[in-house]
Write an enzyme that holds these catalytic residues in place. Sequence first.
Site, PDB file in Angstrom:
ATOM      1  N   SER A 144     -22.469  -7.373 -23.336  1.00 20.06           N
ATOM      2  CA  SER A 144     -22.589  -8.045 -24.664  1.00 20.06           C
ATOM      3  C   SER A 144     -22.746  -9.619 -24.331  1.00 20.06           C
ATOM      4  O   SER A 144     -22.473  -9.956 -23.105  1.00 20.06           O
ATOM      5  CB  SER A 144     -21.303  -7.838 -25.482  1.00 20.06           C
ATOM      6  OG  SER A 144     -21.366  -8.705 -26.496  1.00 20.06           O
ATOM      7  N   TYR A 157     -11.809  -8.251 -26.188  1.00 22.63           N
ATOM      8  CA  TYR A 157     -13.293  -7.551 -25.919  1.00 22.63           C
ATOM      9  C   TYR A 157     -13.976  -8.558 -25.258  1.00 22.63           C
ATOM     10  O   TYR A 157     -14.452  -8.174 -24.164  1.00 22.63           O
ATOM     11  CB  TYR A 157     -13.644  -7.501 -27.301  1.00 22.63           C
ATOM     12  CG  TYR A 157     -15.407  -6.981 -27.520  1.00 22.63           C
ATOM     13  CD1 TYR A 157     -15.657  -5.879 -26.991  1.00 22.63           C
ATOM     14  CD2 TYR A 157     -16.366  -7.941 -27.742  1.00 22.63           C
ATOM     15  CE1 TYR A 157     -16.827  -5.269 -27.171  1.00 22.63           C
ATOM     16  CE2 TYR A 157     -17.510  -7.419 -27.618  1.00 22.63           C
ATOM     17  CZ  TYR A 157     -17.859  -6.337 -27.414  1.00 22.63           C
ATOM     18  OH  TYR A 157     -19.446  -5.731 -27.454  1.00 22.63           O
TER      19      TYR A 157
HETATM   20  P1  NAP Z   1     -20.778   2.513 -31.539  1.00 21.26           P
HETATM   21  O1  NAP Z   1     -21.664   2.905 -32.601  1.00 21.26           O
HETATM   22  O2  NAP Z   1     -19.239   2.283 -32.194  1.00 21.26           O
HETATM   23  O3  NAP Z   1     -20.755   3.592 -30.442  1.00 21.26           O
HETATM   24  C1  NAP Z   1     -19.669   3.609 -29.328  1.00 21.26           C
HETATM   25  C2  NAP Z   1     -19.987   4.798 -28.697  1.00 21.26           C
HETATM   26  O4  NAP Z   1     -19.051   4.653 -27.448  1.00 21.26           O
HETATM   27  C3  NAP Z   1     -19.565   6.073 -29.265  1.00 21.26           C
HETATM   28  O5  NAP Z   1     -20.268   7.078 -28.805  1.00 21.26           O
HETATM   29  C4  NAP Z   1     -18.032   6.125 -29.166  1.00 21.26           C
HETATM   30  O6  NAP Z   1     -17.788   7.676 -29.164  1.00 21.26           O
HETATM   31  C5  NAP Z   1     -18.053   5.554 -27.520  1.00 21.26           C
HETATM   32  N1  NAP Z   1     -16.646   5.549 -26.881  1.00 21.26           N
HETATM   33  C6  NAP Z   1     -15.848   4.800 -27.405  1.00 21.26           C
HETATM   34  N2  NAP Z   1     -14.781   4.716 -26.535  1.00 21.26           N
HETATM   35  C7  NAP Z   1     -14.809   5.751 -25.729  1.00 21.26           C
HETATM   36  C8  NAP Z   1     -14.142   6.114 -24.639  1.00 21.26           C
HETATM   37  N3  NAP Z   1     -12.980   5.773 -24.509  1.00 21.26           N
HETATM   38  N4  NAP Z   1     -14.756   7.206 -23.692  1.00 21.26           N
HETATM   39  C9  NAP Z   1     -15.965   7.554 -24.215  1.00 21.26           C
HETATM   40  N5  NAP Z   1     -16.779   7.105 -25.054  1.00 21.26           N
HETATM   41  C10 NAP Z   1     -16.365   6.255 -25.889  1.00 21.26           C
HETATM   42  O7  NAP Z   1     -21.095   1.203 -30.867  1.00 21.26           O
HETATM   43  P2  NAP Z   1     -22.442   0.636 -30.309  1.00 21.26           P
HETATM   44  O8  NAP Z   1     -22.816  -0.620 -31.208  1.00 21.26           O
HETATM   45  O9  NAP Z   1     -23.489   1.796 -30.103  1.00 21.26           O
HETATM   46  O10 NAP Z   1     -21.947  -0.071 -28.864  1.00 21.26           O
HETATM   47  C11 NAP Z   1     -22.333   0.600 -27.693  1.00 21.26           C
HETATM   48  C12 NAP Z   1     -21.907  -0.615 -26.791  1.00 21.26           C
HETATM   49  O11 NAP Z   1     -22.830  -1.729 -26.820  1.00 21.26           O
HETATM   50  C13 NAP Z   1     -20.535  -1.020 -26.670  1.00 21.26           C
HETATM   51  O12 NAP Z   1     -20.165  -0.946 -25.102  1.00 21.26           O
HETATM   52  C14 NAP Z   1     -20.472  -2.444 -27.243  1.00 21.26           C
HETATM   53  O13 NAP Z   1     -19.483  -3.128 -26.850  1.00 21.26           O
HETATM   54  C15 NAP Z   1     -21.834  -2.712 -26.850  1.00 21.26           C
HETATM   55  N6  NAP Z   1     -22.460  -3.797 -27.786  1.00 21.26           N
HETATM   56  C16 NAP Z   1     -22.526  -3.520 -29.229  1.00 21.26           C
HETATM   57  C17 NAP Z   1     -22.816  -4.702 -29.787  1.00 21.26           C
HETATM   58  C18 NAP Z   1     -23.219  -4.531 -31.584  1.00 21.26           C
HETATM   59  O14 NAP Z   1     -23.228  -5.432 -32.170  1.00 21.26           O
HETATM   60  N7  NAP Z   1     -22.932  -3.177 -31.992  1.00 21.26           N
HETATM   61  C19 NAP Z   1     -23.108  -5.885 -29.498  1.00 21.26           C
HETATM   62  C20 NAP Z   1     -23.009  -6.071 -28.207  1.00 21.26           C
HETATM   63  C21 NAP Z   1     -22.656  -5.038 -27.282  1.00 21.26           C
HETATM   64  P3  NAP Z   1     -16.181   8.059 -29.394  1.00 21.26           P
HETATM   65  O15 NAP Z   1     -15.430   7.036 -30.266  1.00 21.26           O
HETATM   66  O16 NAP Z   1     -16.367   9.539 -29.817  1.00 21.26           O
HETATM   67  O17 NAP Z   1     -15.609   8.134 -27.916  1.00 21.26           O
END
Ligand code: NAP
Length: 261
Positions: A144, A157
């Site tokens: 991120s 985070y």
């Molecule tokens: P999201 O829609 O909340 O999806 C997160 C995914 O991670 C889900 O499939 C969730 O499934 C899985 N997950 C969470 N905890 C887990 C665990 N302990 N073991 C296995 N899977 C797990 O979020 P997203 O926005 O797609 O984010 C994906 C990545 O991008 C993350 O690392 C996040 O920090 C990063 N990111 C996101 C943003 C943003 O603005 N959205 C910005 C910068 C970085 P379950 O809950 O079913 O396990």
Amino acid sequence: MRLADRTAFITGGGRGIGRAVAQAFAREGARVFVVARTASEVESVAGEVRAECGEGAAAHAACDVSDPRSVEEAFAAARAFLGAGPDVLVNNAGVADSSKFTETSDEFWRRHLDINLTGTFYCMRAALPPMVERGWGRVVNVASVAGKTGAPYVAAYTASKHGVLGLTRSVASELARTGVTVNAVCPGYVDTDMTARAVENIQAKTGRSAVEALEAIKRMSPQQRLVTPEEVAALALLLASHEGRGITGQAINVDGGTVLY
Ligand code: NAP
């Protein structure tokens, strides 16, 4: 087909960025194995990918990346499906909650470090030996811009994502001569459930409307918009491809120009 004959293990593949990565990789010829804790979500994504890209294109397993035994079991299932490998690991699973630093509990702190950082470590440790043995591999860690900057109320985070960048750089340099690259992608706010939860949080804490909260988030980017999951997936695809072989140890922003280093 930039990933023809390649195999990929994608964590957090049940929705958002992980789902977009699974789709993008499979469209380029990869066979993908998607994991997350919610079995129904990864089952649904694997089904979508198979419907579009063919019966052998995807499989799934429930896995909690913060549990080393769960990670080992998921990799065993992935190897059974993929035949070997995987060639590409995308560490995308993550959680992002906010808390005043002085009110941050042990549980809250550990949950962020255990999933975002230690989960990445467990999956890299499981995936890397066969990559090194074959002399070809790709690790893409979804970090991120919080891995490069600091902001209020997100210390746990932010610390976890800074850790992911340190892990990425160190392992990349250790493996530089092996044919394995290790990189991080650093998104700004992406249009996913995670950002929807951030909007709800701002609403609850400030009394702003959902529209106002979303606009405030968009204004943090010079492009005044959310990044799409597909844009993050496109960068991951470049890093996973043959063309990306000279890129290693990098942390590349996809954030509309919010962070300029
Ligand atoms: P999201 O829609 O909340 O999806 C997160 C995914 O991670 C889900 O499939 C969730 O499934 C899985 N997950 C969470 N905890 C887990 C665990 N302990 N073991 C296995 N899977 C797990 O979020 P997203 O926005 O797609 O984010 C994906 C990545 O991008 C993350 O690392 C996040 O920090 C990063 N990111 C996101 C943003 C943003 O603005 N959205 C910005 C910068 C970085 P379950 O809950 O079913 O396990």
